[in-house]
Design a protein around this motif. Structure first.
Motif, PDB file in Angstrom:
ATOM      1  N   ASP A   7       0.591   1.410 -11.466  1.00  0.00           N
ATOM      2  CA  ASP A   7       1.385   0.192 -11.477  1.00  0.00           C
ATOM      3  C   ASP A   7       0.705  -0.928 -12.265  1.00  0.00           C
ATOM      4  N   TYR A   8       1.425  -1.527 -13.187  1.00  0.00           N
ATOM      5  CA  TYR A   8       0.928  -2.619 -14.028  1.00  0.00           C
ATOM      6  C   TYR A   8       0.443  -3.816 -13.201  1.00  0.00           C
ATOM      7  N   SER A   9       1.043  -4.040 -12.037  1.00  0.00           N
ATOM      8  CA  SER A   9       0.641  -5.195 -11.218  1.00  0.00           C
ATOM      9  C   SER A   9      -0.829  -5.126 -10.813  1.00  0.00           C
ATOM     10  N   GLU A  10      -1.375  -3.922 -10.683  1.00  0.00           N
ATOM     11  CA  GLU A  10      -2.796  -3.789 -10.339  1.00  0.00           C
ATOM     12  C   GLU A  10      -3.659  -4.409 -11.430  1.00  0.00           C
ATOM     13  N   LYS A  11      -3.345  -4.129 -12.687  1.00  0.00           N
ATOM     14  CA  LYS A  11      -4.076  -4.723 -13.805  1.00  0.00           C
ATOM     15  C   LYS A  11      -3.836  -6.228 -13.855  1.00  0.00           C
ATOM     16  N   TRP A  12      -2.609  -6.640 -13.578  1.00  0.00           N
ATOM     17  CA  TRP A  12      -2.229  -8.054 -13.624  1.00  0.00           C
ATOM     18  C   TRP A  12      -3.044  -8.860 -12.608  1.00  0.00           C
ATOM     19  N   PHE A  13      -3.120  -8.355 -11.361  1.00  0.00           N
ATOM     20  CA  PHE A  13      -3.902  -9.044 -10.328  1.00  0.00           C
ATOM     21  C   PHE A  13      -5.381  -9.073 -10.672  1.00  0.00           C
ATOM     22  N   ALA A  14      -5.873  -8.033 -11.327  1.00  0.00           N
ATOM     23  CA  ALA A  14      -7.292  -7.957 -11.683  1.00  0.00           C
ATOM     24  C   ALA A  14      -7.636  -8.779 -12.921  1.00  0.00           C
ATOM     25  N   GLY A  15      -6.620  -9.357 -13.553  1.00  0.00           N
ATOM     26  CA  GLY A  15      -6.851 -10.171 -14.736  1.00  0.00           C
ATOM     27  C   GLY A  15      -7.054  -9.366 -16.000  1.00  0.00           C
ATOM     28  N   ALA A  16      -6.758  -8.051 -15.933  1.00  0.00           N
ATOM     29  CA  ALA A  16      -6.972  -7.180 -17.091  1.00  0.00           C
ATOM     30  C   ALA A  16      -5.695  -6.939 -17.889  1.00  0.00           C
ATOM     31  N   ALA A  17      -4.578  -7.554 -17.476  1.00  0.00           N
ATOM     32  CA  ALA A  17      -3.303  -7.339 -18.171  1.00  0.00           C
ATOM     33  C   ALA A  17      -3.256  -8.157 -19.443  1.00  0.00           C
ATOM     34  N   LYS A  18      -2.728  -7.577 -20.471  1.00  0.00           N
ATOM     35  CA  LYS A  18      -2.567  -8.261 -21.772  1.00  0.00           C
ATOM     36  C   LYS A  18      -1.124  -8.279 -22.141  1.00  0.00           C
ATOM     37  N   TYR A  73      13.820   1.634  -0.890  1.00  0.00           N
ATOM     38  CA  TYR A  73      14.396   2.422  -1.976  1.00  0.00           C
ATOM     39  C   TYR A  73      13.492   3.628  -2.219  1.00  0.00           C
ATOM     40  N   HIS A  74      14.105   4.763  -2.513  1.00  0.00           N
ATOM     41  CA  HIS A  74      13.352   5.976  -2.814  1.00  0.00           C
ATOM     42  C   HIS A  74      14.021   6.709  -3.974  1.00  0.00           C
ATOM     43  N   ARG A  75      13.227   7.070  -4.975  1.00  0.00           N
ATOM     44  CA  ARG A  75      13.705   7.973  -6.024  1.00  0.00           C
ATOM     45  C   ARG A  75      13.243   9.361  -5.607  1.00  0.00           C
ATOM     46  N   GLY A 119       0.806  -1.211   0.000  1.00  0.00           N
ATOM     47  CA  GLY A 119       0.000   0.000   0.000  1.00  0.00           C
ATOM     48  C   GLY A 119       0.845   1.269   0.000  1.00  0.00           C
ATOM     49  N   GLU A 120       1.940   1.270   0.769  1.00  0.00           N
ATOM     50  CA  GLU A 120       2.829   2.430   0.792  1.00  0.00           C
ATOM     51  C   GLU A 120       3.462   2.654  -0.576  1.00  0.00           C
ATOM     52  N   ASP A 121       3.907   1.584  -1.226  1.00  0.00           N
ATOM     53  CA  ASP A 121       4.556   1.723  -2.531  1.00  0.00           C
ATOM     54  C   ASP A 121       3.594   2.205  -3.606  1.00  0.00           C
ATOM     55  N   ARG A 122       2.332   1.925  -3.440  1.00  0.00           N
ATOM     56  CA  ARG A 122       1.325   2.370  -4.405  1.00  0.00           C
ATOM     57  C   ARG A 122       0.589   3.615  -3.931  1.00  0.00           C
ATOM     58  N   ARG A 123       0.915   4.066  -2.730  1.00  0.00           N
ATOM     59  CA  ARG A 123       0.252   5.219  -2.114  1.00  0.00           C
ATOM     60  C   ARG A 123      -1.257   5.024  -2.097  1.00  0.00           C
ATOM     61  N   SER A 124      -1.654   3.822  -1.683  1.00  0.00           N
ATOM     62  CA  SER A 124      -3.060   3.440  -1.646  1.00  0.00           C
ATOM     63  C   SER A 124      -3.616   3.588  -0.228  1.00  0.00           C
ATOM     64  N   GLN A 156      10.095   1.562  -2.984  1.00  0.00           N
ATOM     65  CA  GLN A 156       9.945   0.110  -2.945  1.00  0.00           C
ATOM     66  C   GLN A 156      10.438  -0.348  -1.585  1.00  0.00           C
ATOM     67  N   HIS A 157       9.577  -1.037  -0.863  1.00  0.00           N
ATOM     68  CA  HIS A 157       9.915  -1.566   0.449  1.00  0.00           C
ATOM     69  C   HIS A 157      10.112  -3.076   0.326  1.00  0.00           C
ATOM     70  N   VAL A 158      11.320  -3.527   0.615  1.00  0.00           N
ATOM     71  CA  VAL A 158      11.641  -4.947   0.572  1.00  0.00           C
ATOM     72  C   VAL A 158      11.737  -5.429   2.018  1.00  0.00           C
TER      73      VAL A 158
END
Length: 179
Positions: free
Chosen positions: A168-179, A94-96, A24-29, A70-72
């Motif tokens: 973030d592309y992973s949001e679409k990927w988890f939702a099954g909307a990634a192509k 990591y922070h940019r 959530g922090e990495d996506r600011r959600s 990115q929090h590892v």
């Protein structure tokens, strides 16, 4: 349920909460973050502290100068005590950071530290009631990589490959909307 099995379940629920919070922090959600803290929770990061709403306002949308994070997460040591627990989780973040053109432009930085979390279990759900951040090291990695060039000399074949805190592309990927 036997006590040993319940302890395994409780420990995994605590680890899951820490991982969801980092995501959530990495996506600011705000929604992901809110689901990991009790509303009256407190935090102290040494550079900023207070109640949960202050934390949420600090992290979402985040500082304009911090472009990506990115929090590892490393190991989480947990001490259970009924419906309370203390957990220490190692983190490398990591922070940019955009320092401004006059100060070197975008820089990549990294911090190593530990979260000291006090958890409470209410109605079967574990959430953070208090967090303290300890800092073990920090390093400026220098000028930020230019992702428009690809990685290691190879250009990216699609727009979604460089990770982003927003969109973030992973949001679409988890939702099954990634192509």
């Amino acid at each position: 349920m036997d006590p040993t099995t319940q302890q395994f379940i409780d420990r995994e629920a605590i680890r899951d909460c820490v991982a969801r919070l980092a995501r959530g922090e990495d996506r600011r959600s705000a929604d992901l973050i809110r689901g990991c803290w009790w509303p009256e929770a407190r935090f102290d990061y040494g550079v900023h502290g207070g109640d949960f709403e202050s934390y949420l306002a600090w992290v979402v949308p985040g500082a304009d100068a911090i472009k990506d994070t990115q929090h590892v997460l490393g190991q989480t040591y947990i001490e259970l005590d009924g419906d309370a627990a203390k957990a220490e989780t190692h983190v490398i973040s990591y922070h940019r950071v955009d320092m401004g053109a006059e100060n070197g432009g975008e820089r990549d930085t990294c911090i190593g530290g530990r979260y000291l979390d006090t958890f409470e279990k209410r109605a079967g759900e574990w959430r953070i009631a208090d967090r303290i951040m300890l800092y073990d090291w920090e390093q400026d990695w220098g000028e930020a990589a230019d992702w428009s060039l690809g990685v290691m000399g190879y250009p990216f074949t699609a727009e979604h490959f460089p990770g982003r805190a927003k969109g973030d592309y992973s949001e679409k990927w988890f939702a099954g909307a990634a192509k």
